[in-house]
Design a protein around this motif. Structure first.
Motif, PDB file in Angstrom:
ATOM      1  N   ALA A   1      -2.149   5.252   1.473  1.00  0.00           N
ATOM      2  CA  ALA A   1      -2.824   3.975   1.690  1.00  0.00           C
ATOM      3  C   ALA A   1      -4.276   4.033   1.223  1.00  0.00           C
ATOM      4  O   ALA A   1      -4.793   3.083   0.625  1.00  0.00           O
ATOM      5  CB  ALA A   1      -2.765   3.604   3.171  1.00  0.00           C
ATOM      6  N   VAL A   2      -4.932   5.153   1.461  1.00  0.00           N
ATOM      7  CA  VAL A   2      -6.317   5.328   1.010  1.00  0.00           C
ATOM      8  C   VAL A   2      -6.384   5.309  -0.516  1.00  0.00           C
ATOM      9  O   VAL A   2      -7.281   4.705  -1.110  1.00  0.00           O
ATOM     10  CB  VAL A   2      -6.907   6.641   1.566  1.00  0.00           C
ATOM     11  N   ALA A   3      -5.428   5.950  -1.152  1.00  0.00           N
ATOM     12  CA  ALA A   3      -5.378   5.955  -2.615  1.00  0.00           C
ATOM     13  C   ALA A   3      -5.170   4.541  -3.152  1.00  0.00           C
ATOM     14  O   ALA A   3      -5.724   4.179  -4.196  1.00  0.00           O
ATOM     15  CB  ALA A   3      -4.254   6.874  -3.093  1.00  0.00           C
ATOM     16  N   ALA A   4      -4.386   3.735  -2.427  1.00  0.00           N
ATOM     17  CA  ALA A   4      -4.148   2.352  -2.855  1.00  0.00           C
ATOM     18  C   ALA A   4      -5.444   1.538  -2.829  1.00  0.00           C
ATOM     19  O   ALA A   4      -5.675   0.686  -3.690  1.00  0.00           O
ATOM     20  CB  ALA A   4      -3.092   1.698  -1.954  1.00  0.00           C
ATOM     21  N   VAL A   5      -6.299   1.813  -1.859  1.00  0.00           N
ATOM     22  CA  VAL A   5      -7.587   1.123  -1.779  1.00  0.00           C
ATOM     23  C   VAL A   5      -8.447   1.478  -2.987  1.00  0.00           C
ATOM     24  O   VAL A   5      -9.043   0.624  -3.637  1.00  0.00           O
ATOM     25  CB  VAL A   5      -8.323   1.491  -0.471  1.00  0.00           C
TER      26      VAL A   5
ATOM     27  N   PRO B   1      -8.921  16.764  12.502  1.00  0.00           N
ATOM     28  CA  PRO B   1      -9.382  16.198  11.224  1.00  0.00           C
ATOM     29  C   PRO B   1      -8.262  16.246  10.195  1.00  0.00           C
ATOM     30  O   PRO B   1      -7.368  17.098  10.255  1.00  0.00           O
ATOM     31  CB  PRO B   1     -10.544  17.111  10.829  1.00  0.00           C
ATOM     32  N   VAL B   2      -8.316  15.330   9.246  1.00  0.00           N
ATOM     33  CA  VAL B   2      -7.313  15.276   8.174  1.00  0.00           C
ATOM     34  C   VAL B   2      -8.048  15.443   6.843  1.00  0.00           C
ATOM     35  O   VAL B   2      -8.602  14.489   6.296  1.00  0.00           O
ATOM     36  CB  VAL B   2      -6.548  13.944   8.197  1.00  0.00           C
ATOM     37  N   PRO B   3      -8.074  16.650   6.305  1.00  0.00           N
ATOM     38  CA  PRO B   3      -8.779  16.869   5.038  1.00  0.00           C
ATOM     39  C   PRO B   3      -8.042  16.231   3.860  1.00  0.00           C
ATOM     40  O   PRO B   3      -6.827  16.026   3.897  1.00  0.00           O
ATOM     41  CB  PRO B   3      -8.810  18.393   4.919  1.00  0.00           C
ATOM     42  N   GLY B   4      -8.784  15.929   2.816  1.00  0.00           N
ATOM     43  CA  GLY B   4      -8.180  15.403   1.593  1.00  0.00           C
ATOM     44  C   GLY B   4      -7.766  13.953   1.663  1.00  0.00           C
ATOM     45  O   GLY B   4      -6.997  13.493   0.821  1.00  0.00           O
ATOM     46  N   THR B   5      -8.273  13.216   2.656  1.00  0.00           N
ATOM     47  CA  THR B   5      -7.912  11.806   2.790  1.00  0.00           C
ATOM     48  C   THR B   5      -9.182  10.987   2.906  1.00  0.00           C
ATOM     49  O   THR B   5      -9.801  10.913   3.969  1.00  0.00           O
ATOM     50  CB  THR B   5      -7.019  11.586   4.029  1.00  0.00           C
ATOM     51  N   GLY B   6      -9.613  10.400   1.788  1.00  0.00           N
ATOM     52  CA  GLY B   6     -10.829   9.610   1.778  1.00  0.00           C
ATOM     53  C   GLY B   6     -12.066  10.456   2.004  1.00  0.00           C
ATOM     54  O   GLY B   6     -12.090  11.661   1.759  1.00  0.00           O
TER      55      GLY B   6
ATOM     56  N   LYS C   1     -10.952   9.096  -4.367  1.00  0.00           N
ATOM     57  CA  LYS C   1     -11.348   9.426  -3.012  1.00  0.00           C
ATOM     58  C   LYS C   1     -10.199   9.997  -2.207  1.00  0.00           C
ATOM     59  O   LYS C   1     -10.389  10.699  -1.249  1.00  0.00           O
ATOM     60  CB  LYS C   1     -11.904   8.184  -2.304  1.00  0.00           C
ATOM     61  N   ALA C   2      -8.975   9.669  -2.601  1.00  0.00           N
ATOM     62  CA  ALA C   2      -7.837  10.202  -1.867  1.00  0.00           C
ATOM     63  C   ALA C   2      -7.723  11.698  -2.046  1.00  0.00           C
ATOM     64  O   ALA C   2      -7.110  12.392  -1.265  1.00  0.00           O
ATOM     65  CB  ALA C   2      -6.543   9.521  -2.323  1.00  0.00           C
TER      66      ALA C   2
ATOM     67  N   THR D   1       0.819  -1.217   0.000  1.00  0.00           N
ATOM     68  CA  THR D   1       0.000   0.000   0.000  1.00  0.00           C
ATOM     69  C   THR D   1       0.853   1.267   0.000  1.00  0.00           C
ATOM     70  O   THR D   1       0.394   2.324  -0.433  1.00  0.00           O
ATOM     71  CB  THR D   1      -0.928   0.035   1.232  1.00  0.00           C
ATOM     72  N   LEU D   2       2.090   1.167   0.467  1.00  0.00           N
ATOM     73  CA  LEU D   2       2.973   2.326   0.543  1.00  0.00           C
ATOM     74  C   LEU D   2       4.150   2.160  -0.413  1.00  0.00           C
ATOM     75  O   LEU D   2       4.668   1.058  -0.602  1.00  0.00           O
ATOM     76  CB  LEU D   2       3.487   2.522   1.970  1.00  0.00           C
TER      77      LEU D   2
END
Length: 292
Positions: free
Chosen positions: A237-241, A170-175, A251-252, A78-79
């Protein structure tokens, strides 16, 4: 006079007999009519029951919206190599966790110990875990289950026993949604600075744990630097999904899904994600001591 009286008596008896015969003849007619009426009612009742049964069988079965994502990427892939080099520079390879269904849950962890002898050592530990939910008529839509699990993961990260200086953001721009939690955990080897990023993309929850410590007298790493690296890795990792499901990593980039912003397989959740998170706070106290 006597003859007339006798004739009158015979006439009266004849009239009474006639009335009895007429009434007797009328009885079967009434019974027949009553019987027909009874049969008619029974037939109506049967017809209504048949119609009700037919209506029930024609009713559609309960349905639920299908899950958006049907698989997970390989956990240890994933990374990127560059990201792993930045976060766990001394790691040779990742250790894949056990799973009886890699399309539903998976995780991988990496250890890094930069031993500088009498000058001390720098320890890093990284773990990525993923849990995918399926839609179910009983438990509901997959993205709703994922959101509920996402919220639980964040709460668990905020309530680690012995944690100090816990902060969340919060973490914007991630999923579709993501939250970062940081805290310090003191061990006999040193103070470990833990960073946990929990992200949800559609019906998948990604939990990334990253911690570091300066051992044997070496200085502690910067919590801000560790968090910056953790956020970057979580986004990757989210982009890998998304990529694994042919979504192109859309979605990433932060594009929201159509699922509600406030939206529970059960035992699989804890196996795939809670154990790695727990190891993140426990393993550093053991592994560096064995190597240094």
């Amino acid at each position: 006079m006597q003859l007339r009286a006798q004739r009158d008596q015979r006439n009266q008896r004849a009239k009474r007999l006639h009335r009895v015969l007429v009434c007797a003849a009328a009885v079967p007619v009434v019974l027949v009519a009553a019987g027909c009426s009874s049969d008619s009612g029974s037939g109506d009742s049967t017809d209504k029951a048949a119609k009700a049964a037919a209506s029930a069988s024609a009713s559609p079965s309960p349905t639920v919206q299908a899950a958006a994502y049907g698989k997970l990427p390989e956990a240890c892939k994933t990374l990127s190599k560059k990201t792993l080099k930045d976060l766990v520079p001394e790691s040779k390879s990742g250790k894949e966790g056990k799973s009886d269904d890699i399309s539903a849950r998976a995780n991988c962890s990496w250890n890094s110990l930069d031993n500088n002898g009498v000058k001390g050592s720098q320890f890093r530990w990284l773990n990525v875990s993923m849990l995918r939910f399926e839609s179910d008529v009983t438990r509901g839509p997959a993205d709703k289950q994922a959101q509920e699990y996402f919220e639980k993961q964040v709460q668990d990260a905020q309530a680690v026993e012995g944690a100090k200086s816990t902060k969340s953001e919060p973490v914007p721009g991630t999923g579709d949604e993501a939250t970062a939690v940081r805290y310090e955990l003191k061990k006999k080897e040193g103070t470990f600075k833990q960073q946990t990023v929990v992200a949800r993309v559609e019906n998948v929850v990604v939990t990334l744990d990253y911690n570091g410590a300066g051992l044997a007298g070496d200085k502690s790493p910067s919590a801000d630097d560790l968090m910056k690296d953790a956020k970057k890795a979580a986004k990757e990792a989210v982009a890998a999904v998304s990529d694994a499901n042919g979504a192109g990593g859309g979605k990433a980039s932060g594009a929201p899904s159509k699922s509600p912003s406030k939206s529970p397989s059960k035992s699989a959740s804890k196996d795939a994600s809670e154990e790695p998170a727990k190891e993140a706070s426990e393993s550093p106290s053991k592994k560096p001591a064995a190597k240094s």
